[in-house]
Design an enzyme around this catalytic site. Structure first.
Site, PDB file in Angstrom:
ATOM      1  N   HIS A  15      -9.457  -0.542   2.862  1.00 39.42           N
ATOM      2  CA  HIS A  15     -10.218  -0.136   4.050  1.00 39.42           C
ATOM      3  C   HIS A  15     -11.526  -0.911   4.188  1.00 39.42           C
ATOM      4  O   HIS A  15     -12.563  -0.351   4.539  1.00 39.42           O
ATOM      5  CB  HIS A  15     -10.488   1.369   4.017  1.00 39.42           C
ATOM      6  CG  HIS A  15      -9.250   2.199   3.817  1.00 39.42           C
ATOM      7  ND1 HIS A  15      -8.255   2.293   4.771  1.00 39.42           N
ATOM      8  CD2 HIS A  15      -8.826   2.938   2.773  1.00 39.42           C
ATOM      9  CE1 HIS A  15      -7.285   3.071   4.326  1.00 39.42           C
ATOM     10  NE2 HIS A  15      -7.601   3.465   3.109  1.00 39.42           N
ATOM     11  N   ASP A  55       0.849  -1.192   0.000  1.00 40.44           N
ATOM     12  CA  ASP A  55       0.000   0.000   0.000  1.00 40.44           C
ATOM     13  C   ASP A  55       0.881   1.235   0.000  1.00 40.44           C
ATOM     14  O   ASP A  55       2.059   1.179   0.391  1.00 40.44           O
ATOM     15  CB  ASP A  55      -0.911   0.019   1.227  1.00 40.44           C
ATOM     16  CG  ASP A  55      -2.107   0.960   1.055  1.00 40.44           C
ATOM     17  OD1 ASP A  55      -2.412   1.323  -0.097  1.00 40.44           O
ATOM     18  OD2 ASP A  55      -2.721   1.338   2.062  1.00 40.44           O
ATOM     19  N   GLY A  56       0.321   2.354  -0.457  1.00 40.54           N
ATOM     20  CA  GLY A  56       1.040   3.619  -0.474  1.00 40.54           C
ATOM     21  C   GLY A  56       0.154   4.744   0.015  1.00 40.54           C
ATOM     22  O   GLY A  56      -1.081   4.633   0.006  1.00 40.54           O
ATOM     23  N   ASP A  58      -4.616  -2.633  -3.207  1.00 38.99           N
ATOM     24  CA  ASP A  58      -5.879  -1.941  -3.491  1.00 38.99           C
ATOM     25  C   ASP A  58      -5.712  -0.884  -4.578  1.00 38.99           C
ATOM     26  O   ASP A  58      -6.632  -0.115  -4.840  1.00 38.99           O
ATOM     27  CB  ASP A  58      -6.464  -1.318  -2.224  1.00 38.99           C
ATOM     28  CG  ASP A  58      -5.578  -0.225  -1.619  1.00 38.99           C
ATOM     29  OD1 ASP A  58      -4.594   0.185  -2.281  1.00 38.99           O
ATOM     30  OD2 ASP A  58      -5.853   0.210  -0.485  1.00 38.99           O
ATOM     31  N   ASP A  97      -1.401  -0.080   5.188  1.00 34.47           N
ATOM     32  CA  ASP A  97      -1.848   1.313   5.248  1.00 34.47           C
ATOM     33  C   ASP A  97      -1.294   1.998   6.497  1.00 34.47           C
ATOM     34  O   ASP A  97      -0.865   3.153   6.442  1.00 34.47           O
ATOM     35  CB  ASP A  97      -3.377   1.363   5.247  1.00 34.47           C
ATOM     36  CG  ASP A  97      -3.910   2.786   5.354  1.00 34.47           C
ATOM     37  OD1 ASP A  97      -3.713   3.563   4.406  1.00 34.47           O
ATOM     38  OD2 ASP A  97      -4.501   3.118   6.391  1.00 34.47           O
ATOM     39  N   GLU A 130       2.509   3.718  -4.137  1.00 32.03           N
ATOM     40  CA  GLU A 130       1.944   2.394  -4.437  1.00 32.03           C
ATOM     41  C   GLU A 130       2.948   1.558  -5.226  1.00 32.03           C
ATOM     42  O   GLU A 130       3.151   0.363  -4.945  1.00 32.03           O
ATOM     43  CB  GLU A 130       0.649   2.545  -5.238  1.00 32.03           C
ATOM     44  CG  GLU A 130      -0.483   3.243  -4.512  1.00 32.03           C
ATOM     45  CD  GLU A 130      -1.233   2.348  -3.535  1.00 32.03           C
ATOM     46  OE1 GLU A 130      -0.807   1.187  -3.335  1.00 32.03           O
ATOM     47  OE2 GLU A 130      -2.228   2.817  -2.964  1.00 32.03           O
TER      48      GLU A 130
END
Length: 255
Positions: free
Chosen positions: A134, A8-9, A78, A144, A48
């Site tokens: 999320h 994740d970023g 995501d 995250d 990301e």
């Protein structure tokens, strides 16, 4: 050897201070390594990509030291930008000399080159999986946390130390996740429904926008009008209305 990766970023501003996070599970699913870092001036998309590049870089080193067949890797992210880029767009970019259909330079070319080299020209066998963000997936939520910790540390003038990164057994890692299983990729149905509802509302056509500045309430037919009034105004309030009835309710709540 089967390896699972979550990435994740995050960025505080686009561009602005940013961070990335990745989790690598390997060694017969018994070892877990968290990776993370940040940059002072970056974008969410770059973070990301950075997370995926760094995770694959680590995996390539680990697999290179292990005899036997090339590892099978599942990557969960995501980021639709990452998924579409590496599975759909990259082949066309390469044919066009790393130019888009409009003949512009591909954004983040340096990171795409790195990911493409690791993913498509190495012996790694990779499957890319797009997951909801999320929605309660443990691996995504933890990545995250790592990414935002680095972004916030840099934004706050810190030294980019970010989160405390875990390196140890899968059993011990459950404590970091509050007893949750990193290998469980099922999502929270309630959270997913809430996110879908929020997204649908965000994309729905507005009936009007209601603003309150210095105690005065006004309605606007376009977001541009509303934004012009509230931008930079101290204590300003504003909200999107989807119907005349909702507009009336918002006005009442602002009074």
């Amino acid at each position: 050897m089967n390896i699972k990766i979550f990435t994740d970023g995050s960025s505080r501003g686009n561009p602005g201070p940013g961070g990335w996070g990745a989790i690598v599970i390997y060694g017969g699913k018994s070892e877990v390594v968290e990776l993370g870092g940040g940059e002072k001036n970056t974008t969410n998309n770059r973070m990301e990509l950075k997370a995926a590049a760094k995770a694959l870089e680590m995996v390539s080193k680990v697999s290179g030291s292990v005899a036997g067949a090339a590892p099978s890797i599942d990557i969960y992210t995501d980021s639709a930008y990452l998924i579409n880029g590496i599975t759909k767009w990259v082949s066309g970019w390469k044919r066009n000399g790393w130019k888009t259909k409009t003949k512009d330079d591909v954004l983040n070319k340096d990171l795409w080159l790195e990911i493409d080299h690791l993913a498509n020209t190495s012996s790694l066998k990779i499957k890319w999986h797009h997951i909801g963000g999320h929605v309660g997936i443990a691996g995504n939520e933890r990545c995250d946390e790592i990414a935002t910790a680095f972004a916030d540390d840099i934004a706050g003038g810190g030294g980019g130390r970010g989160a405390n990164l875990f390196n140890g057994s899968l059993g011990d890692y459950k404590k970091v996740l509050g007893g949750r299983d990193i290998l469980d990729i099922s999502h929270d149905v309630g959270l997913a429904a809430t996110k879908k509802s929020s997204s649908a509302r965000s994309n729905a056509k507005a009936y009007s926008y209601v603003s309150k500045v210095d105690g005065v309430i006004q309605t606007h037919k376009t977001w541009q009008e509303c934004e012009k009034r509230v931008k930079g105004a101290r204590g300003a309030r504003f909200k999107k209305a989807l119907s005349v009835g909702e507009e009336s309710e918002i006005i009442k709540s602002f009074q």
